[in-house]
Design a protein around this motif. Sequence first.
Motif, short mmCIF file in Angstrom:
data_model
loop_
_atom_site.label_atom_id
_atom_site.label_comp_id
_atom_site.label_asym_id
_atom_site.label_seq_id
_atom_site.Cartn_x
_atom_site.Cartn_y
_atom_site.Cartn_z
N UNK A 31 12.36 9.34 -6.47
CA UNK A 31 12.96 9.70 -5.18
C UNK A 31 12.11 10.75 -4.46
N UNK A 32 11.58 11.72 -5.21
CA UNK A 32 10.75 12.77 -4.60
C UNK A 32 9.48 12.19 -4.00
N UNK A 33 8.83 11.30 -4.74
CA UNK A 33 7.60 10.66 -4.24
C UNK A 33 7.90 9.82 -3.00
N UNK A 34 9.00 9.09 -3.02
CA UNK A 34 9.37 8.26 -1.87
C UNK A 34 9.64 9.12 -0.64
N UNK A 35 10.32 10.25 -0.83
CA UNK A 35 10.62 11.14 0.30
C UNK A 35 9.37 11.78 0.86
N UNK A 36 8.49 12.25 -0.01
CA UNK A 36 7.24 12.87 0.46
C UNK A 36 6.35 11.86 1.18
N UNK A 37 6.38 10.61 0.69
CA UNK A 37 5.60 9.56 1.35
C UNK A 37 6.20 9.22 2.71
N UNK A 38 7.53 9.11 2.77
CA UNK A 38 8.19 8.80 4.04
C UNK A 38 7.97 9.90 5.07
N UNK A 39 7.90 11.14 4.61
CA UNK A 39 7.67 12.28 5.51
C UNK A 39 6.21 12.41 5.92
N UNK A 40 5.34 11.62 5.29
CA UNK A 40 3.93 11.62 5.67
C UNK A 40 3.05 12.57 4.88
N UNK A 41 3.64 13.28 3.91
CA UNK A 41 2.84 14.23 3.15
C UNK A 41 1.97 13.55 2.10
N UNK A 42 2.43 12.42 1.58
CA UNK A 42 1.68 11.68 0.56
C UNK A 42 1.35 10.29 1.08
N UNK A 43 0.30 9.71 0.50
CA UNK A 43 -0.03 8.31 0.76
C UNK A 43 -0.34 7.64 -0.58
N UNK A 44 -0.08 6.34 -0.65
CA UNK A 44 -0.44 5.59 -1.83
C UNK A 44 -1.93 5.28 -1.77
N UNK A 45 -2.63 5.51 -2.90
CA UNK A 45 -4.08 5.40 -2.93
C UNK A 45 -4.54 4.30 -3.89
N UNK A 46 -3.80 3.20 -3.91
CA UNK A 46 -4.19 2.09 -4.75
C UNK A 46 -3.47 2.10 -6.08
N UNK A 47 -4.04 1.36 -7.04
CA UNK A 47 -3.45 1.21 -8.35
C UNK A 47 -4.39 1.72 -9.42
N UNK A 48 -3.81 2.37 -10.44
CA UNK A 48 -4.61 2.87 -11.55
C UNK A 48 -4.83 1.81 -12.60
N UNK A 49 -5.50 2.20 -13.69
CA UNK A 49 -5.77 1.28 -14.79
C UNK A 49 -4.49 1.00 -15.57
N UNK A 50 -4.33 -0.21 -15.97
CA UNK A 50 -3.16 -0.60 -16.76
C UNK A 50 -3.29 -0.12 -18.19
N UNK A 51 -2.17 0.32 -18.76
CA UNK A 51 -2.15 0.73 -20.18
C UNK A 51 -1.31 -0.25 -21.00
N UNK A 52 -1.17 -1.45 -20.46
CA UNK A 52 -0.40 -2.47 -21.17
C UNK A 52 0.66 -3.11 -20.31
N UNK A 53 1.12 -2.39 -19.30
CA UNK A 53 2.14 -2.93 -18.40
C UNK A 53 1.58 -3.08 -17.00
N UNK A 54 2.46 -2.89 -16.03
CA UNK A 54 2.02 -2.97 -14.64
C UNK A 54 1.08 -1.81 -14.32
N UNK A 55 0.13 -2.06 -13.46
CA UNK A 55 -0.80 -0.99 -13.06
C UNK A 55 -0.04 0.06 -12.24
N UNK A 56 -0.22 1.33 -12.56
CA UNK A 56 0.56 2.38 -11.88
C UNK A 56 0.06 2.66 -10.47
N UNK A 57 0.98 2.99 -9.59
CA UNK A 57 0.63 3.40 -8.23
C UNK A 57 -0.01 4.79 -8.28
N UNK A 58 -1.09 4.95 -7.54
CA UNK A 58 -1.75 6.26 -7.43
C UNK A 58 -1.35 6.93 -6.12
N UNK A 59 -1.15 8.24 -6.19
CA UNK A 59 -0.78 9.02 -5.01
C UNK A 59 -1.82 10.09 -4.72
#
Length: 403
Positions: free
Chosen positions: A46-74
């Motif tokens: 929720x905190x990441x979503x709010x900071x992104x919606x407010x414009x303070x953060x941006x998604x910067x692609x996907x990280x390396x997978x450790x076995x599951x889905x590749x994590x979102x980078x901020x």
Amino acid sequence: MQVVSIQERIGSRKHKDIYERIRRQGTVSKIELLEQSEMTGSTLTRTLEELTAQGWLIEAGLGESTGGRRPILYQTNPDAGYVFGLEISRLSTKLILCDLHLNKLASQSWQMDSTMTPAKLLPVIADSAIAMLQSRNIEAGQVLGMGVGAVGPLDRFTGTILEPLYFPAAGWRNVHVSGFLEERLGIPVKLDNGANTALIGESWSDRNRDYRHLLYIHAGVGIRSAMMSNGKVVYGAVDMEGSIGQMIIQTDGPRLGDHGNYGSLETFASIHALEQQAQARLKQGRESSLRYKTTDPGEINFAHLMQALQESDPLTVEIFSQAATYFGIGLSNLLNILHPEKVILGGSLISTHPSFFQIATRVAIRNTYHYPNYQVVFSQGHLGEEALVAGAAIMIINQLTEL
């Protein structure tokens, strides 16, 4: 005009904490943030979503997978706001406009000559800042504020330069810098001494290293210092910027001009001290290439000394070596009292020739009581002459996550 507080722009403590973690690390995955913070997964999401919606953060692609889905980078959004950094020194003044990643968008400099009174300079700075914003279609509301690093002594709470020495122009006494610029620009303006902002800049540029206790010394027209402990600038009861210049290192020594202590460090290791030494020795009849740079030995200045030093003029080399030795003695006193892990040396005397830094640090180590058990790292910093003005801008960005 209503000035928006920097600290209120990011509201809650948890938002500030996550923003600062990402800011310091550059690019971070949610998994890493979950490991570092004490938040639950749902709260962090929720905190990441709010900071992104407010414009303070941006998604910067996907990280390396450790076995599951590749994590979102901020990462922090560089265009979420803008900051000004301003340096007011005895030799020059510089204004920069940056985004929140410290990418420089505009820059303007002014030489500080005998005409640069506060009444002339401050309106020019304000006009230049306004022009920088207008040329990039940036509204004042998008600007977090302006950080100012200036020659002390000063009162950072009222934003006032008090009674500095050696300004070439008159009028630099009890100058309300912050109040004037806030009124003209409609943004918060924070004043601190230049040594502190330079240390803030250098500390940020080296933030991936775990140095808890840092000392910064600027040697130029005067000697200015700042100390940082556990990531925080150390402040005294009064502005301490020029205090180490008055450290007595020779009790029966001379006095520089009509102020300060007799036998102080500044009397032996400052631009004015070197100029006086050169003038005196030329009048005594010493041979030097300096003699041919002006018809009057009393007109020898630091520019002449730098030219002669590059020419390896023996007298000039002797004068600089002596100043570096005295500076090293003063530095050893600080090491024996403060025990910093790292010392950053800046300013015109340090950068003029490599030998000054080498001699000063060698003398300091030789006179450090607990050496070699106590090891200290010496550096000329990463930012060079940009340290002060960049640190002034960083000082403003840092306030985003202050409570």
